[in-house]
Design an enzyme around this catalytic site. Sequence first.
Site, mmCIF file in Angstrom:
data_model
loop_
_atom_site.group_PDB
_atom_site.id
_atom_site.type_symbol
_atom_site.label_atom_id
_atom_site.label_comp_id
_atom_site.label_asym_id
_atom_site.label_seq_id
_atom_site.Cartn_x
_atom_site.Cartn_y
_atom_site.Cartn_z
ATOM 1 N N ALA A 210 6.249 -1.688 -2.248
ATOM 2 C CA ALA A 210 6.123 -3.154 -2.154
ATOM 3 C C ALA A 210 6.451 -3.612 -0.743
ATOM 4 O O ALA A 210 6.991 -4.691 -0.524
ATOM 5 C CB ALA A 210 7.042 -3.825 -3.171
ATOM 6 N N HIS B 74 -8.538 9.834 9.652
ATOM 7 C CA HIS B 74 -7.938 8.525 9.926
ATOM 8 C C HIS B 74 -6.811 8.702 10.953
ATOM 9 O O HIS B 74 -5.640 8.616 10.642
ATOM 10 C CB HIS B 74 -7.405 7.923 8.607
ATOM 11 C CG HIS B 74 -6.702 6.621 8.779
ATOM 12 N ND1 HIS B 74 -7.323 5.490 9.242
ATOM 13 C CD2 HIS B 74 -5.417 6.264 8.540
ATOM 14 C CE1 HIS B 74 -6.445 4.500 9.285
ATOM 15 N NE2 HIS B 74 -5.288 4.941 8.864
ATOM 16 N N ASN C 294 6.954 11.543 4.433
ATOM 17 C CA ASN C 294 6.022 10.982 3.445
ATOM 18 C C ASN C 294 5.488 11.990 2.428
ATOM 19 O O ASN C 294 5.183 11.612 1.299
ATOM 20 C CB ASN C 294 4.872 10.266 4.154
ATOM 21 C CG ASN C 294 5.335 8.935 4.754
ATOM 22 O OD1 ASN C 294 6.480 8.545 4.566
ATOM 23 N ND2 ASN C 294 4.450 8.251 5.448
ATOM 24 N N ARG D 268 -12.280 -2.818 11.206
ATOM 25 C CA ARG D 268 -11.859 -3.011 12.608
ATOM 26 C C ARG D 268 -13.041 -2.810 13.556
ATOM 27 O O ARG D 268 -13.216 -3.564 14.516
ATOM 28 C CB ARG D 268 -10.730 -2.032 12.956
ATOM 29 C CG ARG D 268 -9.419 -2.429 12.318
ATOM 30 C CD ARG D 268 -8.306 -1.451 12.618
ATOM 31 N NE ARG D 268 -7.041 -1.983 12.114
ATOM 32 C CZ ARG D 268 -6.000 -1.244 11.747
ATOM 33 N NH1 ARG D 268 -6.059 0.065 11.850
ATOM 34 N NH2 ARG D 268 -4.892 -1.813 11.297
HETATM 35 P P1 NAI Z 1 6.727 -0.511 4.615
HETATM 36 O O1 NAI Z 1 7.922 0.185 5.161
HETATM 37 O O2 NAI Z 1 6.587 -1.977 4.837
HETATM 38 O O3 NAI Z 1 6.635 -0.256 3.035
HETATM 39 C C1 NAI Z 1 6.806 0.990 2.450
HETATM 40 C C2 NAI Z 1 7.530 0.785 1.124
HETATM 41 O O4 NAI Z 1 7.584 2.027 0.427
HETATM 42 C C3 NAI Z 1 8.981 0.308 1.279
HETATM 43 O O5 NAI Z 1 9.163 -0.926 0.595
HETATM 44 C C4 NAI Z 1 9.792 1.435 0.659
HETATM 45 O O6 NAI Z 1 10.957 0.989 -0.025
HETATM 46 C C5 NAI Z 1 8.784 2.029 -0.310
HETATM 47 N N1 NAI Z 1 9.129 3.375 -0.755
HETATM 48 C C6 NAI Z 1 9.644 4.410 -0.040
HETATM 49 N N2 NAI Z 1 9.827 5.480 -0.835
HETATM 50 C C7 NAI Z 1 9.415 5.135 -2.078
HETATM 51 C C8 NAI Z 1 9.333 5.799 -3.320
HETATM 52 N N3 NAI Z 1 9.733 7.075 -3.451
HETATM 53 N N4 NAI Z 1 8.850 5.122 -4.381
HETATM 54 C C9 NAI Z 1 8.461 3.847 -4.268
HETATM 55 N N5 NAI Z 1 8.485 3.152 -3.113
HETATM 56 C C10 NAI Z 1 8.968 3.789 -2.033
HETATM 57 O O7 NAI Z 1 5.446 0.260 5.187
HETATM 58 P P2 NAI Z 1 3.925 -0.277 5.239
HETATM 59 O O8 NAI Z 1 3.681 -0.923 6.532
HETATM 60 O O9 NAI Z 1 3.647 -0.993 3.977
HETATM 61 O O10 NAI Z 1 3.120 1.111 5.260
HETATM 62 C C11 NAI Z 1 3.118 1.956 4.123
HETATM 63 C C12 NAI Z 1 2.386 3.256 4.419
HETATM 64 O O11 NAI Z 1 0.998 2.994 4.590
HETATM 65 C C13 NAI Z 1 2.837 3.966 5.699
HETATM 66 O O12 NAI Z 1 2.864 5.360 5.512
HETATM 67 C C14 NAI Z 1 1.760 3.588 6.696
HETATM 68 O O13 NAI Z 1 1.664 4.508 7.759
HETATM 69 C C15 NAI Z 1 0.547 3.596 5.800
HETATM 70 N N6 NAI Z 1 -0.614 2.846 6.286
HETATM 71 C C16 NAI Z 1 -1.845 3.387 6.038
HETATM 72 C C17 NAI Z 1 -2.998 2.745 6.398
HETATM 73 C C18 NAI Z 1 -4.324 3.354 6.092
HETATM 74 O O14 NAI Z 1 -5.351 2.837 6.527
HETATM 75 N N7 NAI Z 1 -4.384 4.432 5.333
HETATM 76 C C19 NAI Z 1 -2.932 1.446 7.106
HETATM 77 C C20 NAI Z 1 -1.604 0.939 7.275
HETATM 78 C C21 NAI Z 1 -0.490 1.632 6.875
#
Ligand code: NAI
Length: 308
Positions: free
Chosen positions: A8, A175, A95, A151
């Site tokens: 979230a 990616h 991750n 993008r």
């Molecule tokens: P964020 O830090 O805002 O949110 C990540 C959330 O995951 C946090 O709220 C955290 O508490 C939660 N979390 C961590 N471990 C967990 C678990 N075991 N179970 C449930 N929740 C857990 O990070 P953001 O910006 O939302 O990015 C999330 C991921 O998405 C990152 O790995 C980022 O690199 C990736 N990403 C991928 C993109 C794509 O195009 N594929 C684009 C943008 C981000």
Amino acid sequence: SKVTVVGAGNVGATCANVLAFKEVADEIVLLDIKQGVSEGKALDMMQTATLLGFDSKVIGVTNDYAKTEGSDVVVITSGIPRKPGMTREELIGVNAGIVKSVAENVLAHSPNAVIICVSNPMDTMTYLIKKATNLPKNRIIGMGGALDSSRFKCYLSQALNANPNEVEGVVIGGHGDTTMIPLTRLATYKGVPVSQFLDADTLAKVAADTMVGGATLTGLLGTSAWYAPGAAAAFVVESIIHDQKKLVPCSVYLEGEYGESDICIGVPVILGRNGWEKVVDFKLNAEEKAAFEKSAAAVHKTNSVLKE
Ligand code: NAI
């Protein structure tokens, strides 16, 4: 229909918000390990229902997978995002463990769900889900190409001084900043190849800007972006839930398509109710084929870290 979004944080919450606003699913469950955060964000979103006029229900839970029971689609965004100067590949250590355990937990309650992986390094995390769960390959989809293509179209529209919705363009490959392949030759404006409007230098700059599009935002924001990533994840969910048969570049498990095997990497696929239905062959030219091969080699190399 029911969609679960795990994580979230910035991307997961934005995705849930778009899904609710667009009424893509009747029920959206937002799950995080941080106590109270999903509950709070879900409640905040529900308090926009009468302002925005949507009927979807958003429910927030702290690590309670029972509440995700019977989801049609599960989006995995849990994990750490990159900070300025980092590559997506550097996130693998933290991750991989998170993504694997989350995938197992969601499948225990929604054995028939289509899984969409967003967490980075996305192609490798998608491959990890494939290997760890052994689900039918069509139900495992990595989201990256939908974002990278949006993008690409945004930068193209700026160069053309045009409405982005009149621009078509697809990004395939990994990616990553150096692995993604904006297919400039096939991009169009009002159905006409963009090379009719933009010179080679401008097109090369658009492609280069697209490739570092995420890094540019990370530099500006101090953490990785969320509006377009969240909307791109919701776009993939919508294509699946509504069985739209849209062509969207996604990271999927290849068995010979585009000359690659035993890898998840971005290729154009048709999305429908059962996940990705088929890979579409864009008939790449020699230069594009060489770029794809190089990109796949880099993704294979990141995947090899999983086995260490
Ligand atoms: P964020 O830090 O805002 O949110 C990540 C959330 O995951 C946090 O709220 C955290 O508490 C939660 N979390 C961590 N471990 C967990 C678990 N075991 N179970 C449930 N929740 C857990 O990070 P953001 O910006 O939302 O990015 C999330 C991921 O998405 C990152 O790995 C980022 O690199 C990736 N990403 C991928 C993109 C794509 O195009 N594929 C684009 C943008 C981000």
